[in-house]
Design an enzyme around this catalytic site. Structure first.
Site, PDB file in Angstrom:
ATOM      1  N   CYS A 100       0.865  -1.188   0.000  1.00 42.51           N
ATOM      2  CA  CYS A 100       0.000   0.000   0.000  1.00 42.51           C
ATOM      3  C   CYS A 100       0.897   1.232   0.000  1.00 42.51           C
ATOM      4  O   CYS A 100       1.722   1.402   0.886  1.00 42.51           O
ATOM      5  CB  CYS A 100      -0.893  -0.028   1.236  1.00 42.51           C
ATOM      6  SG  CYS A 100      -1.684   1.552   1.609  1.00 42.51           S
ATOM      7  N   CYS A 104      -3.232   7.615  -1.716  1.00 39.39           N
ATOM      8  CA  CYS A 104      -4.552   7.729  -2.358  1.00 39.39           C
ATOM      9  C   CYS A 104      -5.626   8.280  -1.430  1.00 39.39           C
ATOM     10  O   CYS A 104      -6.588   8.902  -1.898  1.00 39.39           O
ATOM     11  CB  CYS A 104      -5.025   6.371  -2.858  1.00 39.39           C
ATOM     12  SG  CYS A 104      -3.715   5.269  -3.318  1.00 39.39           S
ATOM     13  N   THR A 191      -4.215   4.948   7.381  1.00 38.47           N
ATOM     14  CA  THR A 191      -3.208   4.562   6.394  1.00 38.47           C
ATOM     15  C   THR A 191      -2.237   5.709   6.129  1.00 38.47           C
ATOM     16  O   THR A 191      -2.661   6.812   5.778  1.00 38.47           O
ATOM     17  CB  THR A 191      -3.915   4.170   5.082  1.00 38.47           C
ATOM     18  OG1 THR A 191      -4.701   3.008   5.330  1.00 38.47           O
ATOM     19  CG2 THR A 191      -2.924   3.870   3.970  1.00 38.47           C
ATOM     20  N   GLU A 257      -0.552   1.531   9.134  1.00 35.10           N
ATOM     21  CA  GLU A 257      -1.727   2.194   9.674  1.00 35.10           C
ATOM     22  C   GLU A 257      -1.413   2.605  11.110  1.00 35.10           C
ATOM     23  O   GLU A 257      -0.488   2.040  11.712  1.00 35.10           O
ATOM     24  CB  GLU A 257      -2.947   1.251   9.687  1.00 35.10           C
ATOM     25  CG  GLU A 257      -3.753   1.256   8.400  1.00 35.10           C
ATOM     26  CD  GLU A 257      -3.086   0.472   7.275  1.00 35.10           C
ATOM     27  OE1 GLU A 257      -2.297  -0.442   7.575  1.00 35.10           O
ATOM     28  OE2 GLU A 257      -3.345   0.776   6.088  1.00 35.10           O
ATOM     29  N   HIS A 292     -12.662   5.632  -2.877  1.00 34.63           N
ATOM     30  CA  HIS A 292     -11.658   4.681  -2.370  1.00 34.63           C
ATOM     31  C   HIS A 292     -11.972   3.252  -2.814  1.00 34.63           C
ATOM     32  O   HIS A 292     -11.070   2.434  -2.979  1.00 34.63           O
ATOM     33  CB  HIS A 292     -11.525   4.795  -0.850  1.00 34.63           C
ATOM     34  CG  HIS A 292     -10.126   4.464  -0.400  1.00 34.63           C
ATOM     35  ND1 HIS A 292      -9.013   5.099  -0.902  1.00 34.63           N
ATOM     36  CD2 HIS A 292      -9.653   3.546   0.464  1.00 34.63           C
ATOM     37  CE1 HIS A 292      -7.921   4.582  -0.352  1.00 34.63           C
ATOM     38  NE2 HIS A 292      -8.283   3.633   0.471  1.00 34.63           N
ATOM     39  N   TYR A 296      -9.330   0.665  -5.088  1.00 33.14           N
ATOM     40  CA  TYR A 296      -8.929  -0.733  -4.865  1.00 33.14           C
ATOM     41  C   TYR A 296      -8.920  -1.539  -6.167  1.00 33.14           C
ATOM     42  O   TYR A 296      -8.276  -2.579  -6.235  1.00 33.14           O
ATOM     43  CB  TYR A 296      -9.863  -1.388  -3.838  1.00 33.14           C
ATOM     44  CG  TYR A 296      -9.491  -1.070  -2.406  1.00 33.14           C
ATOM     45  CD1 TYR A 296      -8.932   0.155  -2.063  1.00 33.14           C
ATOM     46  CD2 TYR A 296      -9.690  -1.992  -1.386  1.00 33.14           C
ATOM     47  CE1 TYR A 296      -8.585   0.450  -0.753  1.00 33.14           C
ATOM     48  CE2 TYR A 296      -9.346  -1.709  -0.071  1.00 33.14           C
ATOM     49  CZ  TYR A 296      -8.801  -0.484   0.230  1.00 33.14           C
ATOM     50  OH  TYR A 296      -8.459  -0.202   1.535  1.00 33.14           O
ATOM     51  N   CYS A 299      -4.973  -0.404  -7.042  1.00 32.39           N
ATOM     52  CA  CYS A 299      -3.826  -0.760  -6.187  1.00 32.39           C
ATOM     53  C   CYS A 299      -3.752  -2.250  -5.909  1.00 32.39           C
ATOM     54  O   CYS A 299      -2.684  -2.852  -6.003  1.00 32.39           O
ATOM     55  CB  CYS A 299      -3.854   0.042  -4.887  1.00 32.39           C
ATOM     56  SG  CYS A 299      -5.029  -0.538  -3.646  1.00 32.39           S
ATOM     57  N   GLU A 447      -6.973  -5.692   4.567  1.00 32.99           N
ATOM     58  CA  GLU A 447      -7.414  -4.389   4.078  1.00 32.99           C
ATOM     59  C   GLU A 447      -8.353  -4.548   2.876  1.00 32.99           C
ATOM     60  O   GLU A 447      -9.257  -3.740   2.677  1.00 32.99           O
ATOM     61  CB  GLU A 447      -6.227  -3.505   3.711  1.00 32.99           C
ATOM     62  CG  GLU A 447      -6.675  -2.066   3.515  1.00 32.99           C
ATOM     63  CD  GLU A 447      -5.583  -1.158   3.031  1.00 32.99           C
ATOM     64  OE1 GLU A 447      -4.813  -1.597   2.153  1.00 32.99           O
ATOM     65  OE2 GLU A 447      -5.498  -0.026   3.517  1.00 32.99           O
TER      66      GLU A 447
HETATM   67 FE1  SF4 Z   1      -3.335   1.940   0.051  1.00 31.56          FE
HETATM   68 FE2  SF4 Z   1      -4.737   1.057  -2.007  1.00 31.56          FE
HETATM   69 FE3  SF4 Z   1      -5.864   2.706  -0.220  1.00 31.56          FE
HETATM   70 FE4  SF4 Z   1      -3.975   3.556  -1.946  1.00 31.56          FE
HETATM   71  S1  SF4 Z   1      -6.026   2.795  -2.463  1.00 31.56           S
HETATM   72  S2  SF4 Z   1      -4.119   4.028   0.217  1.00 31.56           S
HETATM   73  S3  SF4 Z   1      -2.633   1.787  -2.050  1.00 31.56           S
HETATM   74  S4  SF4 Z   1      -5.131   0.620   0.139  1.00 31.56           S
HETATM   75 FE    FE Z   2      -6.945   1.446   2.124  1.00 34.51          FE
END
Ligand code: SF4
Ligand code: FE
Length: 483
Positions: A100, A104, A191, A257, A292, A296, A299, A447
């Site tokens: 991660c 983001c 995060t 985190e 968000h 996902y 990422c 996560e």
């Molecule tokens: Fe982390 Fe993915 Fe959230 Fe970006 S979108 S902060 S990489 S979990």
């Molecule tokens: Fe996240």
């Protein structure tokens, strides 16, 4: 300065005086702490890649606010093409870090706040949108990493914020002053907070009038007096203190985190973007969660690419690559991973313009995307463990490999195909362990389940967005039913 280099980013963080705790002790210099550093390297990659001409298209963009070139992580999406590029950028970073990369959450918070403050001002005559725009410009111009903070500790999940036995279970306003407000509470699972210059706080759920003081949105530097970060443990985290690059699995990158406490923290007026307007907390939550959940689809897919690569590599090293069931399992992993990507791209290209002029994703498809993410990475990880073999969890340490007494046994008996050194096979096994069971499993597995909202939160949104009545009408039209 519009774009910082990775090294400038690291040095800029070094200047902050954040209050960070690990194992009950204050960390003097988070930037150099061996447990934190890999996670910092992941954020640094968002700066490093922005400097490379090859990735310029994905990593940088022109700000609609200033006309200047900025990092995409600080951008307000101006088209569906922007939304698609965001997902592609996230896949790229997942591929480069296998973890991660944290930045983001700020991007998603900016975009959710941007359209919500616009709607709020229009309906209520407030002036939050202009203040937010100034703040976004400040972050763009200084290329800052911003942590979007939404999740409160929540205490008794059956009670509203204002009905909790302990009023601090949701972050709230404790004092209103001429020059600003004082807030108290905490944000959980934050995060990347230790690697961020700023924190942008939002409410965590829909509020009612009784929860007015809990309907608050604001931004502060992360080293503001009263902000305390308590670093979250990860499975196998103390391996990073042992000094073995093999045993940590991914020696370069990671995520983190933390529990972030706001102990009577002052927020000046120009940093407040919601202050009691409870009827807009729902829109902020839904929009942030939607963005968000789209994230996902990028990422986790990038990290999935690396896990599939590691699994194929270990089957080469184990000598099993020609077995048809191994080939088929790798096809299945790829199929699942690309299915996640499909939804990430689909919710982006089906996005729409908001009243504020920015673009947001298709909410139904973004929630479908995240719902798939709560499942498929688990199956991908299961298949990786299947192909890697039980040695994944019984492998001796690098120190055993280097031991005078037993090293030659480890070398001899842990060899796979003759052409690949034992240490190379061990490295890849540890890497897979890291992604499926170790420090990176936080980001790839649990996560995937709970990040951006637990599975049930998406099911509620899917039910709200599914328009069942229109689907029933389709049947009635075909069958000439008019009741
Ligand atoms: Fe982390 Fe993915 Fe959230 Fe970006 S979108 S902060 S990489 S979990
Ligand atoms: Fe996240």
């Amino acid at each position: 300065m519009a774009l910082m280099t990775g090294n400038e980013y690291v040095e800029s963080l070094r200047k902050l005086n954040m209050e960070v705790y690990i194992f009950g002790e204050r960390v003097e210099c988070p930037v150099d702490h061996p447990i934190i550093r890999p996670s910092l390297n992941s954020v640094k990659m968002t700066y490093d890649l922005a400097q490379e001409p090859e990735y310029e298209e994905l990593m940088t963009v022109t700000s609609h606010l200033t006309g200047k070139k900025i990092n995409r992580f600080a951008h307000i999406h101006q088209s569906t093409e922007d939304l698609v590029k965001k997902v592609k950028m996230q896949r790229l970073l997942g591929q480069k870090t296998a973890s991660c990369f944290q930045r983001c959450v700020g991007m998603d918070a900016f975009n959710a706040c941007y359209s919500t403050t616009y709607d709020m001002d229009k309906k209520l005559g407030t002036n939050y949108h202009e203040k937010l725009k100034k703040y976004i410009i400040y972050c763009q111009e200084n290329d800052l990493t911003v942590d979007g903070a939404m999740t409160d500790p929540k205490g008794d999940r059956g009670l509203a914020p204002s009905a909790q036995a302990d009023p601090d279970m949701f972050l709230h306003i404790v004092e209103r002053r001429e020059d600003g407000i004082v807030v108290r509470g905490a944000k959980a699972h934050q995060t990347g907070i230790v690697n961020s210059h700023e924190v942008l706080v939002m409410p965590t759920l829909s509020m009612t009038e009784a929860d007015k003081d809990y309907s608050v949105c604001f931004a502060l530097p992360t080293d503001t007096k009263g902000i305390k970060m308590i670093y979250g443990r990860q499975s196998c985290d103390t391996r990073k203190l042992e000094g073995s690059k093999v045993d940590v699995g991914n020696p370069k990158f990671g995520g983190h985190e933390a529990l972030v406490v706001f102990d009577n923290v002052f927020v000046p007026n120009d940093r407040i973007f919601m202050c009691g307007e409870y009827e807009f907390s729902n829109s902020l939550v839904e929009r942030f969660a939607g963005f968000h959940r789209q994230s996902y689809g990028g990422c986790k897919v990038g990290v999935g690419d690396v896990l599939i690569g590691a699994t194929a590599l270990i089957s080469d090293y184990n000598g099993t690559k020609k077995a048809s069931h191994i080939k088929d399992k790798i096809i299945e992993m790829t199929h699942l991973n690309e299915t996640l990507y499909c939804a990430g791209i689909a919710c982006s290209s089906e996005g729409h313009k908001t009243a504020a002029g920015s673009y947001e994703i298709d909410l139904l498809l973004a929630n479908v995307c995240k719902q798939n993410v709560t499942r498929f990475p688990y199956e991908i990880a299961r298949l990786a463990e299947d192909i890697a073999g039980g040695i994944l969890v019984t492998l001796p340490s690098e120190a055993d490999l280097n031991s005078k007494e037993v090293g030659h046994y480890v070398e001899k008996y842990l060899k796979g195909v003759a052409t690949v050194p034992t240490i190379t096979r061990m490295k890849v096994l540890r890497f897979i362990e890291n992604l499926t069971l170790g420090t990176a499993a936080v980001g790839y597995r649990t996560e995937s389940l709970h990040g951006a909202g637990s599975p049930q939160a998406q099911r509620i949104m899917i039910s709200r967005q599914s328009n069942l009545e229109a689907k029933k009408q389709l049947v009635k039209d075909i069958l000439d039913i008019d009741i």
